[in-house]
Design a protein around this motif. Structure first.
Motif, PDB file in Angstrom:
ATOM      1  N   ASN A  64     -33.067 -11.528 -13.197  1.00 36.28           N
ATOM      2  CA  ASN A  64     -31.965 -11.771 -12.267  1.00 36.28           C
ATOM      3  C   ASN A  64     -30.968 -10.638 -12.354  1.00 36.28           C
ATOM      4  O   ASN A  64     -30.255 -10.513 -13.338  1.00 36.28           O
ATOM      5  N   SER A  70     -26.551 -22.441 -20.393  1.00 37.58           N
ATOM      6  CA  SER A  70     -27.565 -21.436 -20.069  1.00 37.58           C
ATOM      7  C   SER A  70     -28.319 -20.980 -21.306  1.00 37.58           C
ATOM      8  O   SER A  70     -29.494 -20.626 -21.222  1.00 37.58           O
ATOM      9  N   ARG A 106     -19.422 -25.395 -13.025  1.00 44.65           N
ATOM     10  CA  ARG A 106     -20.645 -24.717 -13.427  1.00 44.65           C
ATOM     11  C   ARG A 106     -20.911 -24.895 -14.916  1.00 44.65           C
ATOM     12  O   ARG A 106     -21.960 -24.552 -15.430  1.00 44.65           O
TER      13      ARG A 106
HETATM   14  C1  BLA Z   1     -23.306 -14.432 -13.298  1.00 40.46           C
HETATM   15  N1  BLA Z   1     -25.678 -15.007 -13.824  1.00 40.46           N
HETATM   16  C2  BLA Z   1     -24.350 -14.891 -14.158  1.00 40.46           C
HETATM   17  C3  BLA Z   1     -24.166 -15.321 -15.489  1.00 40.46           C
HETATM   18  C4  BLA Z   1     -25.400 -15.737 -15.961  1.00 40.46           C
HETATM   19  C5  BLA Z   1     -26.328 -15.549 -14.910  1.00 40.46           C
HETATM   20  C6  BLA Z   1     -25.701 -16.261 -17.354  1.00 40.46           C
HETATM   21  C7  BLA Z   1     -22.851 -15.304 -16.249  1.00 40.46           C
HETATM   22  C8  BLA Z   1     -21.948 -16.393 -15.804  1.00 40.46           C
HETATM   23  C9  BLA Z   1     -22.204 -17.697 -16.497  1.00 40.46           C
HETATM   24  O1  BLA Z   1     -23.092 -18.454 -16.080  1.00 40.46           O
HETATM   25  O2  BLA Z   1     -21.490 -18.009 -17.439  1.00 40.46           O
HETATM   26  C10 BLA Z   1     -27.737 -15.827 -14.871  1.00 40.46           C
HETATM   27  N2  BLA Z   1     -27.826 -18.075 -15.856  1.00 40.46           N
HETATM   28  C11 BLA Z   1     -28.396 -16.967 -15.345  1.00 40.46           C
HETATM   29  C12 BLA Z   1     -29.824 -17.141 -15.377  1.00 40.46           C
HETATM   30  C13 BLA Z   1     -30.069 -18.371 -15.944  1.00 40.46           C
HETATM   31  C14 BLA Z   1     -28.800 -18.960 -16.230  1.00 40.46           C
HETATM   32  C15 BLA Z   1     -30.840 -16.174 -14.906  1.00 40.46           C
HETATM   33  O3  BLA Z   1     -28.617 -20.099 -16.728  1.00 40.46           O
HETATM   34  C16 BLA Z   1     -31.376 -18.939 -16.196  1.00 40.46           C
HETATM   35  C17 BLA Z   1     -31.548 -20.091 -16.847  1.00 40.46           C
HETATM   36  N3  BLA Z   1     -27.112 -13.600  -9.907  1.00 40.46           N
HETATM   37  C18 BLA Z   1     -28.395 -13.724  -9.519  1.00 40.46           C
HETATM   38  C19 BLA Z   1     -28.477 -13.807  -8.103  1.00 40.46           C
HETATM   39  C20 BLA Z   1     -27.181 -13.719  -7.631  1.00 40.46           C
HETATM   40  C21 BLA Z   1     -26.328 -13.607  -8.795  1.00 40.46           C
HETATM   41  C22 BLA Z   1     -29.757 -13.988  -7.340  1.00 40.46           C
HETATM   42  O4  BLA Z   1     -29.330 -13.754 -10.279  1.00 40.46           O
HETATM   43  C23 BLA Z   1     -26.690 -13.742  -6.258  1.00 40.46           C
HETATM   44  C24 BLA Z   1     -27.400 -14.177  -5.223  1.00 40.46           C
HETATM   45  C25 BLA Z   1     -24.950 -13.545  -8.785  1.00 40.46           C
HETATM   46  N4  BLA Z   1     -24.485 -14.024 -11.182  1.00 40.46           N
HETATM   47  C26 BLA Z   1     -24.125 -13.720  -9.924  1.00 40.46           C
HETATM   48  C27 BLA Z   1     -22.703 -13.582  -9.852  1.00 40.46           C
HETATM   49  C28 BLA Z   1     -22.232 -13.816 -11.138  1.00 40.46           C
HETATM   50  C29 BLA Z   1     -23.369 -14.114 -11.949  1.00 40.46           C
HETATM   51  C30 BLA Z   1     -21.909 -13.248  -8.612  1.00 40.46           C
HETATM   52  C31 BLA Z   1     -20.794 -13.777 -11.611  1.00 40.46           C
HETATM   53  C32 BLA Z   1     -20.022 -14.942 -11.126  1.00 40.46           C
HETATM   54  C33 BLA Z   1     -19.827 -15.981 -12.153  1.00 40.46           C
HETATM   55  O5  BLA Z   1     -19.737 -15.682 -13.359  1.00 40.46           O
HETATM   56  O6  BLA Z   1     -19.713 -17.166 -11.769  1.00 40.46           O
END
Ligand code: BLA
Length: 313
Positions: free
Chosen positions: A115, A167, A288
């Motif tokens: 991701n 996560s 979340r």
């Molecule tokens: C942020 N993406 C994050 C974070 C994680 C992940 C751990 C940090 C924020 C948090 O959750 O505390 C990814 N979390 C995962 C994955 C799993 C999980 C892979 O639990 C698997 C079990 N990211 C993407 C896609 C988009 C994206 C497809 O993979 C957009 C379409 C966006 N990810 C995205 C954004 C943030 C983020 C914008 C920052 C926003 C936030 O922290 O809320």
């Protein structure tokens, strides 16, 4: 595309730090995740019979509400693979890759998970072989799949900082969870890491023995269903998808494409798995995270031992 030149300490892929005069691209411009997808598909085809998934017909491409951003979807299956699917979204400002591969429930192999979220200023990266079963308490599962992969996880990537504690249960000791500003070096390293992790995953699945005991198959199916349920409800990418294609298309894409299997692999709902999200009126809390964010630093040591606070997960 303007670029700015900075002096920064740039880690190379082997983990040693070196000083470099580094060119940072000021836009997400020419960089693309397409070659990551091609690599995964080519390598998979070299090793198994990959055929299009029935999902491919309905999900192939979509133009976002802005009229220009394209969402591209690919999906396949193979004798041991229930679903290999990718979503990529690229425009001038953002590059997104979500690539996952789920084994059939007869195999307890981890879930391949890439991701990557890239903007002009920031990359948010998760690359992992997400364990199907608990790797903190279930030693035998950890040893089975991760023991020999631990060295893979010792790449340079600094820990991405606090994350939703829930996560972490879905992550393995070799997870690459990191954030970095745009840098060609880092993209090159990320591509190398992606290739290594993907090859490692292909090797795992190639060697995974088919389970015949129905109770084990059921356990695998439930574990995958719980994973799908979590991500379909709480994945951090949802907000972006909603903005790009609107609420109902985003819901459909998430439930029926990205995390397809929700309806087939189990019948439990989100609150059955994650009761702490139940609100008084019985609905799902939109937060979340209930446990809160934790793990400022990598909670796995170099030997793959969990060194985080168990109370946080
Ligand atoms: C942020 N993406 C994050 C974070 C994680 C992940 C751990 C940090 C924020 C948090 O959750 O505390 C990814 N979390 C995962 C994955 C799993 C999980 C892979 O639990 C698997 C079990 N990211 C993407 C896609 C988009 C994206 C497809 O993979 C957009 C379409 C966006 N990810 C995205 C954004 C943030 C983020 C914008 C920052 C926003 C936030 O922290 O809320």
């Amino acid at each position: 595309t303007s670029s700015l030149i900075t002096n920064s300490i740039v880690p190379n892929c082997s983990g040693r730090k070196r000083q470099s005069r580094h060119v940072l691209k000021a836009s997400a411009g020419p960089f693309s995740y397409q070659k990551f997808i091609h690599f995964a598909l080519d390598e998979t085809k070299r090793r198994t019979l990959l055929i299009p998934s029935p999902l491919q017909e309905k999900y192939s491409s979509l133009t976002a509400l802005d009229g220009t951003t394209e969402l591209k979807m690919l999906s396949f299956q193979a004798p041991k693979m229930r679903l290999l699917r990718s979503l990529s979204i690229e425009n001038e400002a953002i590059k997104i890759l979500d690539l996952a591969v789920f084994a059939r429930p007869e195999f307890d192999a981890p879930i391949f998970c890439a991701n990557f979220f890239t903007t002009a200023t920031m990359n948010i990266i998760v690359l992992d072989l997400n364990p199907l079963h608990d790797v903190i308490d279930q030693r035998n599962y950890k040893e089975k799949y991760f023991k020999r992969l631990i060295p893979l996880g010792l790449s340079f990537y600094p820990w991405g900082g606090k994350l939703t504690s829930e996560s972490l249960k879905f992550f393995s000791p070799i997870v690459i969870w990191t954030k970095f500003p745009p840098s060609q070096d880092r993209y090159d390293c990320l591509y190398s890491a992606f290739k290594e992790y993907y090859q490692a995953w292909l090797e795992l699945i190639a060697q995974a023995p088919e389970e015949i005991d129905p109770s084990y198959i059921k356990r695998n199916r439930e574990a995958q269903h719980k994973y799908l349920t979590w991500r379909a409800e709480k994945d951090p990418g949802h907000g972006i998808l909603k903005r790009l294609i609107g609420e109902s298309h985003a819901q459909d894409l998430v439930r029926n494409f990205l995390f397809d299997g929700l309806d087939e692999l189990g019948s439990k709902g989100f609150l059955d798995y994650f009761p702490e999200y139940r609100r008084e009126d019985g609905s799902v809390n939109e937060k979340r995270s209930i446990l809160g964010k934790s793990f400022e630093n990598r909670p796995w040591d170099a030997r793959g031992e969990f060194i985080g606070d168990d109370n946080k997960i």
